[in-house]
Design a protein around this motif. Structure first.
Motif, PDB file in Angstrom:
ATOM      1  N   GLN A  24     -60.210 -14.515  -2.951  1.00  0.00           N
ATOM      2  CA  GLN A  24     -60.168 -13.216  -3.641  1.00  0.00           C
ATOM      3  C   GLN A  24     -61.551 -12.566  -3.629  1.00  0.00           C
ATOM      4  O   GLN A  24     -61.675 -11.371  -3.353  1.00  0.00           O
ATOM      5  N   ASN A  25     -62.580 -13.346  -3.933  1.00  0.00           N
ATOM      6  CA  ASN A  25     -63.932 -12.794  -3.968  1.00  0.00           C
ATOM      7  C   ASN A  25     -64.398 -12.351  -2.586  1.00  0.00           C
ATOM      8  O   ASN A  25     -65.027 -11.298  -2.450  1.00  0.00           O
ATOM      9  N   MET A  26     -64.092 -13.125  -1.557  1.00  0.00           N
ATOM     10  CA  MET A  26     -64.478 -12.721  -0.199  1.00  0.00           C
ATOM     11  C   MET A  26     -63.748 -11.442   0.207  1.00  0.00           C
ATOM     12  O   MET A  26     -64.330 -10.568   0.847  1.00  0.00           O
ATOM     13  N   THR A  27     -62.492 -11.314  -0.177  1.00  0.00           N
ATOM     14  CA  THR A  27     -61.735 -10.097   0.140  1.00  0.00           C
ATOM     15  C   THR A  27     -62.375  -8.893  -0.549  1.00  0.00           C
ATOM     16  O   THR A  27     -62.541  -7.829   0.060  1.00  0.00           O
ATOM     17  N   LYS A  28     -62.768  -9.045  -1.827  1.00  0.00           N
ATOM     18  CA  LYS A  28     -63.453  -7.956  -2.537  1.00  0.00           C
ATOM     19  C   LYS A  28     -64.752  -7.589  -1.816  1.00  0.00           C
ATOM     20  O   LYS A  28     -65.074  -6.413  -1.675  1.00  0.00           O
ATOM     21  N   PHE A  29     -65.498  -8.609  -1.383  1.00  0.00           N
ATOM     22  CA  PHE A  29     -66.754  -8.365  -0.667  1.00  0.00           C
ATOM     23  C   PHE A  29     -66.502  -7.601   0.625  1.00  0.00           C
ATOM     24  O   PHE A  29     -67.140  -6.579   0.886  1.00  0.00           O
ATOM     25  N   PHE A  30     -65.577  -8.088   1.450  1.00  0.00           N
ATOM     26  CA  PHE A  30     -65.289  -7.420   2.729  1.00  0.00           C
ATOM     27  C   PHE A  30     -64.864  -5.973   2.500  1.00  0.00           C
ATOM     28  O   PHE A  30     -65.357  -5.058   3.168  1.00  0.00           O
ATOM     29  N   ASP A  31     -63.946  -5.754   1.569  1.00  0.00           N
ATOM     30  CA  ASP A  31     -63.461  -4.397   1.315  1.00  0.00           C
ATOM     31  C   ASP A  31     -64.575  -3.499   0.785  1.00  0.00           C
ATOM     32  O   ASP A  31     -64.698  -2.343   1.180  1.00  0.00           O
ATOM     33  N   ASN A  32     -65.401  -4.023  -0.106  1.00  0.00           N
ATOM     34  CA  ASN A  32     -66.476  -3.250  -0.707  1.00  0.00           C
ATOM     35  C   ASN A  32     -67.489  -2.769   0.327  1.00  0.00           C
ATOM     36  O   ASN A  32     -67.919  -1.623   0.295  1.00  0.00           O
ATOM     37  N   PHE A  33     -67.871  -3.653   1.242  1.00  0.00           N
ATOM     38  CA  PHE A  33     -68.870  -3.286   2.251  1.00  0.00           C
ATOM     39  C   PHE A  33     -68.238  -2.784   3.543  1.00  0.00           C
ATOM     40  O   PHE A  33     -68.921  -2.616   4.545  1.00  0.00           O
ATOM     41  N   LYS A  34     -66.939  -2.550   3.514  1.00  0.00           N
ATOM     42  CA  LYS A  34     -66.205  -2.027   4.680  1.00  0.00           C
ATOM     43  C   LYS A  34     -66.440  -2.901   5.919  1.00  0.00           C
ATOM     44  O   LYS A  34     -66.729  -2.407   7.009  1.00  0.00           O
ATOM     45  N   ILE A  35     -66.305  -4.202   5.711  1.00  0.00           N
ATOM     46  CA  ILE A  35     -66.391  -5.197   6.782  1.00  0.00           C
ATOM     47  C   ILE A  35     -64.969  -5.667   7.026  1.00  0.00           C
ATOM     48  O   ILE A  35     -64.207  -5.870   6.068  1.00  0.00           O
ATOM     49  N   ASN A  36     -64.591  -5.820   8.293  1.00  0.00           N
ATOM     50  CA  ASN A  36     -63.243  -6.302   8.585  1.00  0.00           C
ATOM     51  C   ASN A  36     -63.019  -7.639   7.889  1.00  0.00           C
ATOM     52  O   ASN A  36     -63.857  -8.538   7.977  1.00  0.00           O
ATOM     53  N   ARG A  37     -61.893  -7.728   7.190  1.00  0.00           N
ATOM     54  CA  ARG A  37     -61.575  -8.967   6.476  1.00  0.00           C
ATOM     55  C   ARG A  37     -61.616 -10.153   7.439  1.00  0.00           C
ATOM     56  O   ARG A  37     -61.030 -10.101   8.515  1.00  0.00           O
ATOM     57  N   GLY A  38     -62.330 -11.200   7.028  1.00  0.00           N
ATOM     58  CA  GLY A  38     -62.422 -12.415   7.834  1.00  0.00           C
ATOM     59  C   GLY A  38     -63.501 -12.381   8.900  1.00  0.00           C
ATOM     60  O   GLY A  38     -63.644 -13.334   9.665  1.00  0.00           O
ATOM     61  N   ASP A  39     -64.293 -11.306   8.961  1.00  0.00           N
ATOM     62  CA  ASP A  39     -65.375 -11.209   9.959  1.00  0.00           C
ATOM     63  C   ASP A  39     -66.605 -11.943   9.430  1.00  0.00           C
ATOM     64  O   ASP A  39     -67.347 -11.424   8.605  1.00  0.00           O
ATOM     65  N   PHE A  40     -66.809 -13.162   9.909  1.00  0.00           N
ATOM     66  CA  PHE A  40     -67.950 -13.959   9.469  1.00  0.00           C
ATOM     67  C   PHE A  40     -69.103 -13.925  10.471  1.00  0.00           C
ATOM     68  O   PHE A  40     -69.922 -14.833  10.505  1.00  0.00           O
ATOM     69  N   ASN A  41     -69.190 -12.855  11.263  1.00  0.00           N
ATOM     70  CA  ASN A  41     -70.347 -12.618  12.112  1.00  0.00           C
ATOM     71  C   ASN A  41     -71.391 -11.939  11.225  1.00  0.00           C
ATOM     72  O   ASN A  41     -71.384 -10.729  11.043  1.00  0.00           O
ATOM     73  N   PHE A  42     -72.282 -12.763  10.650  1.00  0.00           N
ATOM     74  CA  PHE A  42     -73.219 -12.267   9.647  1.00  0.00           C
ATOM     75  C   PHE A  42     -74.124 -11.162  10.165  1.00  0.00           C
ATOM     76  O   PHE A  42     -74.518 -10.279   9.406  1.00  0.00           O
ATOM     77  N   ASN A  43     -74.458 -11.185  11.461  1.00  0.00           N
ATOM     78  CA  ASN A  43     -75.300 -10.115  12.011  1.00  0.00           C
ATOM     79  C   ASN A  43     -74.621  -8.760  11.877  1.00  0.00           C
ATOM     80  O   ASN A  43     -75.291  -7.744  11.723  1.00  0.00           O
ATOM     81  N   GLY A  44     -73.298  -8.735  11.916  1.00  0.00           N
ATOM     82  CA  GLY A  44     -72.551  -7.493  11.771  1.00  0.00           C
ATOM     83  C   GLY A  44     -72.538  -6.967  10.344  1.00  0.00           C
ATOM     84  O   GLY A  44     -72.165  -5.820  10.108  1.00  0.00           O
ATOM     85  N   TRP A  45     -72.927  -7.795   9.382  1.00  0.00           N
ATOM     86  CA  TRP A  45     -72.971  -7.348   7.990  1.00  0.00           C
ATOM     87  C   TRP A  45     -74.217  -6.520   7.701  1.00  0.00           C
ATOM     88  O   TRP A  45     -74.217  -5.698   6.785  1.00  0.00           O
ATOM     89  N   VAL A  46     -75.287  -6.761   8.456  1.00  0.00           N
ATOM     90  CA  VAL A  46     -76.558  -6.071   8.210  1.00  0.00           C
ATOM     91  C   VAL A  46     -76.359  -4.569   8.410  1.00  0.00           C
ATOM     92  O   VAL A  46     -75.782  -4.129   9.398  1.00  0.00           O
ATOM     93  N   GLY A  47     -76.828  -3.791   7.440  1.00  0.00           N
ATOM     94  CA  GLY A  47     -76.702  -2.336   7.495  1.00  0.00           C
ATOM     95  C   GLY A  47     -75.484  -1.812   6.759  1.00  0.00           C
ATOM     96  O   GLY A  47     -75.375  -0.605   6.532  1.00  0.00           O
ATOM     97  N   LYS A  48     -74.563  -2.675   6.367  1.00  0.00           N
ATOM     98  CA  LYS A  48     -73.364  -2.226   5.651  1.00  0.00           C
ATOM     99  C   LYS A  48     -73.739  -1.839   4.220  1.00  0.00           C
ATOM    100  O   LYS A  48     -74.610  -2.434   3.599  1.00  0.00           O
TER     101      LYS A  48
END
Length: 159
Positions: A79-103
Motif C-alpha cells: 500500500q505504501n509503495m503504491t502511494k509513493f509511485f502514484d504520488n511521484f507519478k512513477i509507473n507502479r512497480g518501476d524499481f529502476n531507481f535512476n528513473g525516480w530522480v527528478g520526479k
C-alpha cells in the motif's frame, strides 16, 4: 592544534510539520542486518538545504514485523509503495531507481513517534484524527405509552 580548521556553518532550517512539494534528487540502496533499504534524498520547493531531507524506505518484508503477520506486513508495504509511485507519478512497480530522480510529488513532514526528530513521508498523509470525546446524551422525551412486552424481547434489556 585542536579546532584549527574550524569554519562557521549556519544551521539548516528545520521544516515545520506539514505538506511540501519535493523533488527526488538521489536514491541509494543500502543494506543493514535486517536487509535492504533505500535512502531517498529530496529537495523541498522554496526550502533548499532544509532538514529533514532524507527518507528511508525498507524493502518488502520477508518476516512478520512487530505484532503484524507476514501477510499484513507485506500488504502495508505494498500500500505504501503504491502511494509513493502514484504520488511521484512513477509507473507502479518501476524499481529502476535512476528513473525516480527528478520526479516531483508531495511529501509529509511530521514529528516521529516517541522522538524529537522529524521524518519525511513520501506521500501526502493526513494526520490521524483523535477520537472525539463522547458527550453526555441530551435528555430525551419520555413516551407515555410503552411497547408491549414479548417473551422473545424482554423489557429489561438496556439500550
Amino acid at each position: 592544534m585542536f579546532g584549527s580548521n574550524y569554519q562557521p556553518v549556519e544551521s539548516t532550517p528545520v521544516l515545520e510539520d506539514g505538506f511540501y512539494t519535493a523533488k527526488i534528487i538521489k536514491v541509494e540502496m543500502k543494506q543493514n542486518s535486517v536487509g535492504n533499504y533505500l535512502t531517498v534524498e529530496i529537495t523541498v520547493k522554496d526550502h533548499q538545504g532544509c532538514n529533514p531531507r532524507i527518507a528511508f524506505m525498507n524493502d518488502c518484508p520477508s518476516t512478520p514485523y512487530g505484532s503484524l503477520t507476514l501477510e499484513d506486513s507485506q500488504r502495508i508495504w505494498n500500500q505504501n509503495m503504491t502511494k509513493f509511485f502514484d504520488n511521484f507519478k512513477i509507473n507502479r512497480g518501476d524499481f529502476n531507481f535512476n528513473g525516480w530522480v527528478g520526479k516531483i510529488g508531495e511529501v509529509t513532514i511530521r514529528q516521529q513517534k516517541n522522538s524529537n526528530y522529524k521524518e519525511v513521508v513520501l506521500w501526502h498523509e493526513e494526520p490521524k484524527k483523535k477520537a472525539e470525546p463522547q458527550t453526555a446524551p441530551s435528555q430525551t422525551p419520555s413516551f407515555s405509552q410503552s411497547a408491549p412486552s414479548s417473551p422473545d424481547f424482554p423489557e429489561d434489556i438496556p439500550f
